[in-house]
Design a protein around this motif. Structure first.
Motif, short mmCIF file in Angstrom:
data_model
loop_
_atom_site.label_atom_id
_atom_site.label_comp_id
_atom_site.label_asym_id
_atom_site.label_seq_id
_atom_site.Cartn_x
_atom_site.Cartn_y
_atom_site.Cartn_z
N TYR A 165 -7.52 -129.92 -33.07
CA TYR A 165 -8.06 -128.61 -33.44
C TYR A 165 -8.71 -127.93 -32.23
N GLY A 166 -9.45 -128.68 -31.44
CA GLY A 166 -10.07 -128.11 -30.25
C GLY A 166 -9.04 -127.55 -29.30
N MET A 167 -7.96 -128.29 -29.11
CA MET A 167 -6.89 -127.79 -28.22
C MET A 167 -6.19 -126.59 -28.83
N ALA A 168 -5.90 -126.65 -30.12
CA ALA A 168 -5.17 -125.56 -30.77
C ALA A 168 -5.98 -124.27 -30.74
N PHE A 169 -7.22 -124.35 -31.11
CA PHE A 169 -8.06 -123.16 -31.19
C PHE A 169 -8.34 -122.61 -29.80
N ASP A 170 -8.76 -123.46 -28.87
CA ASP A 170 -9.10 -122.99 -27.53
C ASP A 170 -7.90 -122.44 -26.77
N PHE A 171 -6.78 -123.14 -26.82
CA PHE A 171 -5.60 -122.66 -26.10
C PHE A 171 -5.09 -121.35 -26.68
N PHE A 172 -5.21 -121.19 -28.00
CA PHE A 172 -4.80 -119.94 -28.63
C PHE A 172 -5.69 -118.80 -28.14
N LEU A 173 -7.01 -119.00 -28.19
CA LEU A 173 -7.93 -117.94 -27.77
C LEU A 173 -7.82 -117.66 -26.27
N ILE A 174 -7.72 -118.70 -25.46
CA ILE A 174 -7.65 -118.50 -24.02
C ILE A 174 -6.35 -117.80 -23.63
N SER A 175 -5.22 -118.24 -24.18
CA SER A 175 -3.95 -117.60 -23.80
C SER A 175 -3.90 -116.17 -24.30
N GLY A 176 -4.44 -115.90 -25.48
CA GLY A 176 -4.50 -114.52 -25.97
C GLY A 176 -5.37 -113.65 -25.10
N SER A 177 -6.52 -114.17 -24.70
CA SER A 177 -7.41 -113.42 -23.82
C SER A 177 -6.79 -113.19 -22.45
N MET A 178 -6.10 -114.20 -21.93
CA MET A 178 -5.44 -114.05 -20.63
C MET A 178 -4.33 -113.00 -20.71
N TYR A 179 -3.59 -112.99 -21.80
CA TYR A 179 -2.53 -112.01 -21.96
C TYR A 179 -3.12 -110.60 -21.98
N ILE A 180 -4.20 -110.42 -22.71
CA ILE A 180 -4.86 -109.11 -22.78
C ILE A 180 -5.40 -108.73 -21.40
N GLU A 181 -5.97 -109.67 -20.72
CA GLU A 181 -6.55 -109.42 -19.39
C GLU A 181 -5.50 -108.94 -18.39
N THR A 182 -4.30 -109.47 -18.49
CA THR A 182 -3.27 -109.15 -17.50
C THR A 182 -2.35 -108.01 -17.91
N THR A 183 -2.43 -107.55 -19.16
CA THR A 183 -1.49 -106.52 -19.60
C THR A 183 -2.13 -105.21 -20.01
N THR A 184 -3.45 -105.15 -20.12
CA THR A 184 -4.08 -103.91 -20.56
C THR A 184 -4.77 -103.21 -19.40
N ASP A 185 -4.91 -101.92 -19.55
CA ASP A 185 -5.62 -101.11 -18.57
C ASP A 185 -7.10 -101.53 -18.56
N SER A 186 -7.71 -101.50 -17.40
CA SER A 186 -9.10 -101.97 -17.28
C SER A 186 -10.06 -101.16 -18.14
N ARG A 187 -9.74 -99.89 -18.40
CA ARG A 187 -10.63 -99.06 -19.23
C ARG A 187 -10.58 -99.46 -20.70
N LEU A 188 -9.49 -100.09 -21.13
CA LEU A 188 -9.32 -100.48 -22.52
C LEU A 188 -9.50 -101.97 -22.76
#
Length: 186
Positions: free
Chosen positions: A37-60
């Motif tokens: 569960y720790g791996m599933a939850f953390d990897f899901f949140l981290i990869s989602g956050s990384m995807y947002i970090e690298t694909t969205t405009d800095s203002r959004l």
């Protein structure tokens, strides 16, 4: 994509471990499900956050991160609980009120497996590390400029400052780009 797939397959394992938690050695499966569960939850949140970090405009970006968390831990958790409760009541509850937890968890594990396979097939993302590295360099330069304001020597041009032997074009609080010399813009 690979980190997200790892998280999705970890959910498959977690629910599979739950399915066998009632057997004689069931406590081992319950402990394993907690680890997964720790791996599933953390990897899901981290990869989602990384995807947002690298694909969205800095203002959004902060709004996008907030929306991601609200959809996963807010609306997603609420509606997931409501729907899964309905599924359990309709399909896995016997007439005497007992619940067949083994097949409940096997079904949820199979559902996660289907989602993981669909994600692997349908999600297309071009990973471009050079763009990410250039964004990080700009961010790090901005952070360094804020941290070490005393070491910054202003030039004659108010939009240009010299920092660590490099000229940086700035606009108020934002860093735009590094230039190699005061006369050339890259």
């Amino acid at each position: 994509k690979n980190v997200m797939l790892f998280a999705l397959f970890a959910w498959v394992l977690r629910y599979g471990f739950f399915a066998f938690g009632m057997v004689p050695m069931g406590s081992v499966f319950i402990v394993l499900s907690c680890i997964v569960y720790g791996m599933a939850f953390d990897f899901f949140l981290i990869s989602g956050s990384m995807y947002i970090e690298t694909t969205t405009d800095s203002r959004l970006r902060s709004s996008a991160q907030g929306l991601f968390i609200m959809m996963t831990n807010g609306f997603g958790a609420y509606f997931g609980t409501m729907i899964s409760s309905w599924v359990i009541d309709c399909y896995f509850t016997f007439s005497d009120g007992t619940i067949n937890w083994h097949f409940t968890w096997i079904t949820f594990s199979g559902y996660c497996l289907v989602v993981a396979v669909l994600f692997a097939v349908l999600f297309k993302h071009e990973h471009r590390p050079e763009e990410i590295n250039s964004q990080l360099t700009k961010k790090q330069t901005c952070i360094q400029l804020r941290e070490w304001k005393r070491n910054v020597v202003a030039s004659l041009d108010p939009l240009r400052i010299t920092f660590k032997n490099k000229n940086v074009i700035v606009n108020r609080t934002r860093c735009w780009k590094l230039i190699s010399s005061p006369n050339s813009v890259q």
